[in-house]
Design a protein around this motif. Structure first.
Motif, PDB file in Angstrom:
ATOM      1  N   VAL A 158      20.938 -10.465  77.006  1.00 56.81           N
ATOM      2  CA  VAL A 158      20.070  -9.282  76.961  1.00 56.81           C
ATOM      3  C   VAL A 158      20.797  -8.135  76.248  1.00 56.81           C
ATOM      4  CG1 VAL A 158      18.908  -7.529  78.357  1.00 56.81           C
ATOM      5  CG2 VAL A 158      18.792  -9.925  79.043  1.00 56.81           C
ATOM      6  N   PRO A 187       8.774  -3.358  72.624  1.00 55.50           N
ATOM      7  CA  PRO A 187       9.581  -2.167  72.290  1.00 55.50           C
ATOM      8  C   PRO A 187      10.703  -2.456  71.301  1.00 55.50           C
ATOM      9  CG  PRO A 187       9.166  -2.260  74.634  1.00 55.50           C
ATOM     10  CD  PRO A 187       8.638  -3.548  74.067  1.00 55.50           C
ATOM     11  N   ARG A 200      10.054  -0.996  67.892  1.00 60.47           N
ATOM     12  CA  ARG A 200      10.156   0.450  67.621  1.00 60.47           C
ATOM     13  C   ARG A 200      11.573   0.982  67.807  1.00 60.47           C
ATOM     14  NH1 ARG A 200       6.823   0.934  72.530  1.00 60.47           N
ATOM     15  NH2 ARG A 200       8.199   1.505  74.249  1.00 60.47           N
ATOM     16  N   ASP A 259      21.710   5.254  69.444  1.00 59.11           N
ATOM     17  CA  ASP A 259      21.641   5.927  70.747  1.00 59.11           C
ATOM     18  C   ASP A 259      20.294   6.623  70.958  1.00 59.11           C
ATOM     19  OD1 ASP A 259      24.180   5.087  71.194  1.00 59.11           O
ATOM     20  OD2 ASP A 259      25.035   7.083  71.501  1.00 59.11           O
ATOM     21  N   GLN A 296      17.703   4.861  73.198  1.00 61.76           N
ATOM     22  CA  GLN A 296      18.092   4.513  74.570  1.00 61.76           C
ATOM     23  C   GLN A 296      16.911   4.454  75.530  1.00 61.76           C
ATOM     24  OE1 GLN A 296      21.181   7.243  75.640  1.00 61.76           O
ATOM     25  NE2 GLN A 296      22.806   5.919  74.871  1.00 61.76           N
ATOM     26  N   VAL A 297      15.854   5.176  75.174  1.00 55.98           N
ATOM     27  CA  VAL A 297      14.696   5.186  76.053  1.00 55.98           C
ATOM     28  C   VAL A 297      14.094   3.786  76.178  1.00 55.98           C
ATOM     29  CG1 VAL A 297      12.963   5.746  74.289  1.00 55.98           C
ATOM     30  CG2 VAL A 297      12.651   6.562  76.625  1.00 55.98           C
ATOM     31  N   ASP A 298      14.334   2.939  75.181  1.00 56.17           N
ATOM     32  CA  ASP A 298      13.802   1.575  75.211  1.00 56.17           C
ATOM     33  C   ASP A 298      14.879   0.533  75.482  1.00 56.17           C
ATOM     34  OD1 ASP A 298      11.024   1.978  74.687  1.00 56.17           O
ATOM     35  OD2 ASP A 298      11.560   2.570  72.653  1.00 56.17           O
ATOM     36  N   MET A 299      16.058   0.959  75.855  1.00 58.24           N
ATOM     37  CA  MET A 299      17.163   0.002  75.993  1.00 58.24           C
ATOM     38  C   MET A 299      16.827  -1.070  77.030  1.00 58.24           C
ATOM     39  SD  MET A 299      19.977   2.122  78.082  1.00 58.24           S
ATOM     40  CE  MET A 299      19.754   2.470  79.826  1.00 58.24           C
ATOM     41  N   PHE A 300      17.410  -2.256  76.828  1.00 55.48           N
ATOM     42  CA  PHE A 300      17.079  -3.415  77.656  1.00 55.48           C
ATOM     43  C   PHE A 300      17.864  -3.452  78.960  1.00 55.48           C
ATOM     44  CE2 PHE A 300      16.217  -6.308  73.708  1.00 55.48           C
ATOM     45  CZ  PHE A 300      15.124  -5.530  73.386  1.00 55.48           C
ATOM     46  N   ILE A 301      19.015  -2.814  78.998  1.00 55.49           N
ATOM     47  CA  ILE A 301      19.931  -3.037  80.133  1.00 55.49           C
ATOM     48  C   ILE A 301      20.890  -1.862  80.241  1.00 55.49           C
ATOM     49  CG2 ILE A 301      21.522  -4.361  78.640  1.00 55.49           C
ATOM     50  CD1 ILE A 301      22.186  -6.110  81.066  1.00 55.49           C
ATOM     51  N   SER A 302      21.322  -1.575  81.466  1.00 44.88           N
ATOM     52  CA  SER A 302      22.338  -0.531  81.672  1.00 44.88           C
ATOM     53  C   SER A 302      23.478  -1.136  82.487  1.00 44.88           C
ATOM     54  CB  SER A 302      21.720   0.659  82.423  1.00 44.88           C
ATOM     55  OG  SER A 302      21.197   0.226  83.665  1.00 44.88           O
ATOM     56  N   LYS A 330      17.598   7.718  80.073  1.00 45.18           N
ATOM     57  CA  LYS A 330      16.414   8.179  79.340  1.00 45.18           C
ATOM     58  C   LYS A 330      15.199   7.339  79.680  1.00 45.18           C
ATOM     59  CE  LYS A 330      18.611  10.497  75.519  1.00 45.18           C
ATOM     60  NZ  LYS A 330      18.678  10.685  74.071  1.00 45.18           N
ATOM     61  N   ARG A 331      15.457   6.069  79.953  1.00 42.41           N
ATOM     62  CA  ARG A 331      14.363   5.165  80.290  1.00 42.41           C
ATOM     63  C   ARG A 331      13.682   5.634  81.587  1.00 42.41           C
ATOM     64  NH1 ARG A 331      12.505  -0.658  79.339  1.00 42.41           N
ATOM     65  NH2 ARG A 331      11.355  -1.034  81.241  1.00 42.41           N
ATOM     66  N   ARG A 347      11.801   8.897  81.191  1.00 38.96           N
ATOM     67  CA  ARG A 347      10.474   8.760  80.577  1.00 38.96           C
ATOM     68  C   ARG A 347       9.473   8.221  81.586  1.00 38.96           C
ATOM     69  NH1 ARG A 347       9.487   4.282  76.047  1.00 38.96           N
ATOM     70  NH2 ARG A 347       9.985   3.021  77.874  1.00 38.96           N
ATOM     71  N   GLY A 363      21.808  -2.654  86.674  1.00 39.78           N
ATOM     72  CA  GLY A 363      21.516  -3.130  85.328  1.00 39.78           C
ATOM     73  C   GLY A 363      20.111  -2.837  84.857  1.00 39.78           C
ATOM     74  N   TYR A 364      19.382  -2.019  85.600  1.00 40.88           N
ATOM     75  CA  TYR A 364      18.007  -1.689  85.238  1.00 40.88           C
ATOM     76  C   TYR A 364      17.929  -1.261  83.763  1.00 40.88           C
ATOM     77  CZ  TYR A 364      13.445   0.497  85.244  1.00 40.88           C
ATOM     78  OH  TYR A 364      12.148   0.815  84.934  1.00 40.88           O
ATOM     79  N   PRO A 365      16.919  -1.707  83.003  1.00 40.69           N
ATOM     80  CA  PRO A 365      15.702  -2.413  83.409  1.00 40.69           C
ATOM     81  C   PRO A 365      15.781  -3.936  83.309  1.00 40.69           C
ATOM     82  CG  PRO A 365      15.452  -1.683  81.163  1.00 40.69           C
ATOM     83  CD  PRO A 365      16.810  -1.213  81.612  1.00 40.69           C
ATOM     84  N   ALA A 366      16.954  -4.480  82.997  1.00 38.78           N
ATOM     85  CA  ALA A 366      17.035  -5.937  82.917  1.00 38.78           C
ATOM     86  C   ALA A 366      16.760  -6.572  84.277  1.00 38.78           C
ATOM     87  CB  ALA A 366      18.415  -6.352  82.406  1.00 38.78           C
ATOM     88  N   SER A 367      17.137  -5.872  85.336  1.00 39.13           N
ATOM     89  CA  SER A 367      16.914  -6.394  86.687  1.00 39.13           C
ATOM     90  C   SER A 367      15.569  -5.926  87.227  1.00 39.13           C
ATOM     91  CB  SER A 367      18.005  -5.899  87.641  1.00 39.13           C
ATOM     92  OG  SER A 367      19.247  -6.403  87.253  1.00 39.13           O
ATOM     93  N   PRO A 385      10.504  -6.482  81.756  1.00 40.70           N
ATOM     94  CA  PRO A 385      11.102  -5.159  81.519  1.00 40.70           C
ATOM     95  C   PRO A 385      10.544  -4.453  80.301  1.00 40.70           C
ATOM     96  CG  PRO A 385      12.652  -6.914  80.984  1.00 40.70           C
ATOM     97  CD  PRO A 385      11.476  -7.565  81.621  1.00 40.70           C
ATOM     98  N   MET A 386       9.838  -5.188  79.459  1.00 43.01           N
ATOM     99  CA  MET A 386       9.238  -4.556  78.288  1.00 43.01           C
ATOM    100  C   MET A 386       7.913  -3.871  78.655  1.00 43.01           C
ATOM    101  SD  MET A 386      11.336  -5.210  75.761  1.00 43.01           S
ATOM    102  CE  MET A 386      12.571  -4.793  76.967  1.00 43.01           C
TER     103      MET A 386
END
Lengths: 508, 139
Positions: A320, A466, A469, A475, A478-484, B3-4, B7, B61-65, B117-118
């Protein structure tokens, strides 16, 4: 008599700046830039994602804003933007976070050193955009192509009140030579090349030089990652970034290239074994080692400088994160996983999976290759996983609480991980040298199956995803990032930060 | 705040749902939590309050989780009436209050769609919470 040209004022202490582009934007860009070739220039405004790292600034071409009819002067040979075009861009800048910039061509065969007209244009536009896009870089790039189709470039960025030269360009499927760049040609490197004459005779001298100037990030330095590292070091890749969070354990010994008996007692971080092994193979290779994982900040800060990323974690969250990086920072990446299957005492499957992540490829979610439950379990703390499993058992293993299912133990052996790692290194070399690309999207092979049971799974990107886009948004996407990175992870540690000279992050 | 999540909470605010992102402690671990304020319930006829505050932990790990769980203030009359066991996951301390975590997993077979997550996030999880509060058991 022409007045003496005032030298353009660059920062005294300049910093490395990388500009990266990918398809399809690059194809569109060059079509526009060369539209009045061979004698006349053309240009466009563009929007750049960016990331400021401790090593310098990375910029990605996110969107082109091509001129509309009447927005540029077609009567003259050089580039002249009309006020309405710049005003349209300025107003657009207020509605987005990306950095504005100008990209233009010089006539065929000309140098890409900025002219005094370019100096004036950049000075004016950097000041102009600072009012509409405060705190963001302003980017100016110049490209030129010669009769042989070779592209050279120069660039500069106005950033925090000073001008900096672009020190490196990387472009998917294209070779762009930085103006004034001289390939490494020291005696030491010539001596090194003698060690790779077979590779050089097969791929060519230029390819060998590209390898020397390239940077590859390897995520995971264990069974699959360690043979990738070894093959790339032997091939003469000049810069390696090695990332792994773990220490060596005795069960790793059968798979990890470069590990020795003493490591079983010493249990060093795997990245230290990798660094030691690289240095033993190629002392000229510059290495950064980080004990950490994607997407931790320290790891991303380094990895965004890579020309290619090779993912060898064999974990779903790693895929991911790799997919996210590839899309947002326009970095070609490849992921690998291996597993053994058995039944009745026999090995029935020896499976290698390789997934290509070009920035234009579908993301992991478009490919539907991720199981959210497994990702969740990988990312939760040991304590949380144990609590959830205990709770799920208490609740009677209801389908609605699936966390009683344990993560599968992936069985691997050294010859299989070495095979996979060797193939991955080969595709990385193919990408870097421009000699070949992975001819698949998501490949599985089974060493136990007739004809190796080869399957591919080509998928087209979901246009509503996403990932479409956030392409090239760096950076700012980041609003559309997949993982943190999970809060419970240990902080990433940069074990070896590599040389500070321009070699690593500078001109390639 | 990522940021996610920023929003997603902004989208909720646009729709009139008030939320707060707060730090919390769950089994001695630091955890970020979203508190949904005054989520409407259909419990009036059953003698339950018309609204409830609900806490939802941000998964690692959000949003992967996957987002899952829902928590109510300790002592809430909804506890024991909403779907999910209440004694298995302990409590979260956040915003100066204790919140009882309920074993509610809508995206992993608990009645909602599989986690994507999308498409999903805290802005869509409110729907799962509305469903949750609307299906209270009779005692």
């Amino acid at each position: 008599m022409q007045p003496k040209r005032k030298p353009f004022a660059y920062a005294k202490k300049t910093q490395p700046i990388l500009v990266r582009g990918a398809e399809p934007e690059l194809g569109c860009l060059f079509k526009a830039l060369l539209s009045r070739y061979p004698d006349k220039e053309w240009g466009t405004f563009a929007w750049f994602g960016w990331r400021e790292t401790p090593y310098g600034l990375v910029l990605t071409i996110a969107n082109l804003d091509l001129p509309k009819h009447g927005e540029m002067d077609t009567e003259v040979g050089n580039v002249v933007f009309h006020e309405r075009y710049t005003l349209r861009m300025a107003l657009s800048a207020e509605e987005r976070e990306l950095a504005p910039g100008v990209i233009h061509s010089h006539p065929e065969g000309c140098q890409t050193i900025p002219s005094w007209i370019d100096d004036g244009m950049d000075t004016y536009l950097a000041d102009y955009f600072s009012g509409f896009a405060p705190g963001r870089p302003y980017v100016s790039l110049i490209f030129a192509q010669n009769e042989s189709g070779q592209v050279s470039a120069s660039g500069r960025v106005f950033w925090k009140g000073e001008w900096h030269r672009v020190s490196r360009f990387t472009a998917e499927n294209r070779q762009i030579t930085l103006f004034g760049y001289q390939q490494p040609s020291s005696r030491q490197l010539l001596g090194e090349r003698a060690l790779r004459t077979r590779l050089e005779s097969a791929f060519g001298t230029e390819a060998a030089a590209r390898l020397e100037g390239s940077t590859v990030a390897i995520i995971g330095a264990s069974g699959t990652g360690s043979p990738v590292i070894e093959a790339l070091a032997r091939a003469g890749v000049g810069n390696l970034i090695v990332v792994d969070p773990e220490h060596f354990t005795d069960s790793n010994f059968e798979r990890v290239h470069g590990s020795v008996r003493g490591d079983i007692e010493d249990v060093p971080p795997k990245v230290k074994i990798a660094k030691r092994h690289i240095n033993a193979i190629n002392p000229n290779c510059r290495v950064i080692t980080i004990q950490g994982s994607l997407p931790q900040k320290e790891v991303v800060d380094a990895v965004v400088w890579a020309d290619v990323i090779v993912g060898c974690t064999d974990q779903e969250h790693g895929r991911v994160a790799l997919s996210d990086l590839s899309v947002r920072y326009l970095i070609p990446a490849m992921d690998c996983g291996v597993t053994l299957e058995g039944q009745g005492g026999n090995i029935t499957g020896q499976i290698i999976q390789m997934v290509r992540f070009l920035p234009s490829d579908p993301c992991v979610y478009c490919r539907k290759m991720i199981t959210p439950r497994i990702v969740s379990q990988e990312l939760m703390s040991d304590e949380e996983r144990a609590n959830r499993q205990a709770a799920a058992v208490l609740e009677g293993n209801r389908p609605a609480n699936p966390y009683w299912q344990t993560l599968p133990q992936i069985n691997t052996v050294g010859y299989l991980t070495t095979t996979a790692g060797g193939m991955m290194a080969g595709y990385a070399i193919g990408w870097i040298t421009g000699r070949f690309s992975p001819p698949f999207s998501r490949l599985q092979i089974n060493l136990s199956a007739p004809w190796l049971g080869v399957t591919d799974d080509p998928v087209t990107p979901n246009q509503n995803c996403p990932c479409r886009r956030m392409r090239g948004m760096s950076d700012q996407g980041q609003v559309d990032m997949f993982i943190s990175p999970p809060l419970h992870w240990k902080d990433a540690v940069v074990v070896e930060s590599g040389p500070k000279e321009r070699g690593f992050f500078g001109s390639h | 705040m990522s940021k996610r999540i920023e929003r997603e909470l902004a989208l909720l605010a646009e729709g009139g749902q008030k939320t707060t992102l707060v730090p919390g402690k769950w089994s001695s671990n630091d955890v970020q939590c979203v508190i949904y304020h005054d989520v409407p319930s259909s419990g009036g006829e059953k003698g339950l309050p018309a609204t409830a505050d609900i806490i939802v932990p941000v998964p690692s790990g959000y949003p992967a989780s996957t987002i899952d769980f829902a928590g109510l203030r300790v002592g809430s009359p909804f506890l024991g009436r909403v779907v999910g066991a209440i004694d298995a996951h302990g409590s979260i301390e956040a915003n100066g209050l204790q919140w009882q975590v309920v074993s509610y997993h809508p995206h992993t077979g608990g009645g909602g769609p599989p986690w994507d997550p999308m498409a999903h996030g805290f802005h869509t999880y409110v729907t799962e919470l509305l469903v949750w509060l609307s299906k209270t058991k009779e005692i």
